[in-house]
Design a protein around this motif. Structure first.
Motif, short mmCIF file in Angstrom:
data_model
loop_
_atom_site.label_atom_id
_atom_site.label_comp_id
_atom_site.label_asym_id
_atom_site.label_seq_id
_atom_site.Cartn_x
_atom_site.Cartn_y
_atom_site.Cartn_z
N MET A 1 0.85 -1.19 0.00
CA MET A 1 0.00 0.00 0.00
C MET A 1 0.89 1.24 0.00
SD MET A 1 -2.93 1.11 2.72
CE MET A 1 -3.84 2.63 2.48
N LEU A 2 0.63 2.12 -0.95
CA LEU A 2 1.43 3.34 -1.05
C LEU A 2 1.03 4.34 0.01
CD1 LEU A 2 1.42 3.82 -4.94
CD2 LEU A 2 3.27 2.91 -3.51
N LEU A 3 2.04 5.00 0.60
CA LEU A 3 1.76 6.03 1.60
C LEU A 3 1.27 7.30 0.92
CD1 LEU A 3 4.88 5.60 3.90
CD2 LEU A 3 2.54 4.82 4.34
N LYS A 4 0.30 7.95 1.55
CA LYS A 4 -0.25 9.20 1.02
C LYS A 4 0.78 10.32 1.17
CE LYS A 4 -4.17 12.34 1.49
NZ LYS A 4 -5.41 12.66 2.25
N LYS A 5 0.91 11.13 0.13
CA LYS A 5 1.86 12.24 0.17
C LYS A 5 1.41 13.30 1.17
CE LYS A 5 3.56 11.73 -4.57
NZ LYS A 5 3.75 12.38 -5.89
N THR A 6 2.38 13.94 1.76
CA THR A 6 2.08 14.95 2.78
C THR A 6 1.81 16.30 2.13
OG1 THR A 6 3.50 13.83 4.36
CG2 THR A 6 2.98 16.15 4.80
N ASN A 7 0.66 16.88 2.49
CA ASN A 7 0.30 18.22 2.02
C ASN A 7 0.71 19.22 3.10
OD1 ASN A 7 -1.13 20.66 1.47
ND2 ASN A 7 -2.52 19.51 0.14
N ILE A 8 1.80 19.96 2.84
CA ILE A 8 2.34 20.87 3.84
C ILE A 8 1.35 21.99 4.18
CG2 ILE A 8 4.17 22.57 4.29
CD1 ILE A 8 5.04 19.72 4.60
N GLU A 9 0.58 22.43 3.20
CA GLU A 9 -0.39 23.49 3.46
C GLU A 9 -1.43 23.02 4.49
OE1 GLU A 9 -3.56 26.45 1.16
OE2 GLU A 9 -2.49 24.89 0.06
N GLU A 10 -1.90 21.78 4.32
CA GLU A 10 -2.87 21.24 5.28
C GLU A 10 -2.26 21.14 6.67
OE1 GLU A 10 -4.30 17.53 3.83
OE2 GLU A 10 -5.50 18.43 2.20
N LYS A 11 -0.99 20.70 6.74
CA LYS A 11 -0.31 20.61 8.03
C LYS A 11 -0.20 21.99 8.69
CE LYS A 11 0.67 16.18 7.86
NZ LYS A 11 0.12 15.22 8.86
N LEU A 12 0.13 22.99 7.87
CA LEU A 12 0.22 24.36 8.40
C LEU A 12 -1.12 24.81 8.96
CD1 LEU A 12 2.39 26.19 5.70
CD2 LEU A 12 2.95 25.96 8.12
N GLN A 13 -2.20 24.56 8.21
CA GLN A 13 -3.52 24.97 8.64
C GLN A 13 -3.92 24.30 9.96
OE1 GLN A 13 -6.07 24.08 5.33
NE2 GLN A 13 -5.45 25.91 4.15
N ARG A 14 -3.67 23.01 10.07
CA ARG A 14 -4.01 22.28 11.30
C ARG A 14 -3.23 22.80 12.50
NH1 ARG A 14 -4.10 15.99 9.10
NH2 ARG A 14 -5.92 16.22 7.69
N PHE A 15 -1.94 23.03 12.28
CA PHE A 15 -1.10 23.52 13.38
C PHE A 15 -1.53 24.93 13.80
CE2 PHE A 15 2.64 25.48 15.26
CZ PHE A 15 3.03 24.50 16.16
#
Length: 239
Positions: A1-15
């Motif tokens: 199973m391929l790992l989902k790519k990380t969306n840095i913008e989403e990480k920024l928004q959550r943080f």
């Protein structure tokens, strides 16, 4: 199973959402913009109203040496190219936003409010009291000025030579004599006499000199013109 790519913008928004609310962010940004707009309004008002400040407390180590000019250098260029060096309150065109931006950066870097702005430009760009390439300066002190911003088009390379007759009285007389000589040589031989003698040449020259001189006097005095040496720092149209 391929790992989902990380969306840095989403990480920024959550943080961001964990540490501060959107209402607080908008309120802080609004306050910053209000302060910035107020700063711009202050700068524009200073440019429009002007004052008699002769120096600003710049931090010497932050100044660019190639932008520092003495009043004698400015005077020489204004005389050569028939330009004026006046307070910005006489400048009738709008100061570009790029100049405002540079002023804000300078004021922030030097922690000062700049005053005493002056501009080098042709007479037509100033609102002059009666009786194509602006440069904005601020005084440093002791006759020195700091070039903040230049905008518009460069001057014609012919402007210096075209304005040479208006530098001073001697240049005007010399130009009048040269033009009279040229006009005399252009007159066809035998137009006034069958014999081409030196006496006829000098009589013709004298006639041409009076004619050219009359035109110069009318243009210079009737039109309220003056020499470059007299108008470079004058706020009067007919100085």
């Amino acid at each position: 199973m391929l790992l989902k790519k990380t969306n840095i913008e989403e990480k920024l928004q959550r943080f961001r959402n964990k540490t501060i609310s959107q209402d607080d962010i908008l309120r802080d940004v609004e306050q910053i913009l209000k302060q910035d707009n107020k700063k711009e309004e202050t700068i524009i008002n200073t440019l429009k109203t002007g004052n008699n400040s002769v120096e600003n407390n710049f931090i010497f180590d932050l100044l660019e040496s190639d932008k520092i000019y003495h009043i004698d250098t400015i005077k020489g260029i204004c005389i050569d190219y028939r330009l004026r060096f006046l307070d910005t309150k006489y400048f009738k065109n709008d100061i570009p936003y790029s100049a405002i931006t540079k002023i804000k950066k300078l004021e922030k870097a030097h922690d000062i409010n700049i005053n005493g702005y002056k501009i080098i430009a042709p007479s037509k760009l100033f609102k002059l009291e009666n009786a194509d390439d602006p440069l904005l300066f601020a005084p440093i002190g002791n006759g020195y000025y700091y070039l903040i911003h230049k905008w518009g088009n460069d001057l014609s390379p012919m402007r210096k030579w075209l304005m040479m007759p208006f530098r001073n009285f001697e240049n005007l007389v010399f130009t009048t004599v040269m033009v009279s000589f040229l006009a005399t040589f252009l007159i066809p031989d035998g137009l006034f006499s069958k014999q081409n003698t030196s006496a006829e040449f000098w009589l013709t020259f004298f006639f041409m000199f009076k004619t050219v001189g009359a035109i110069v006097i009318y243009y210079a005095f009737a039109s309220g013109k003056n020499f470059n040496t007299a108008i470079w720092d004058s706020k009067y149209y007919n100085a």
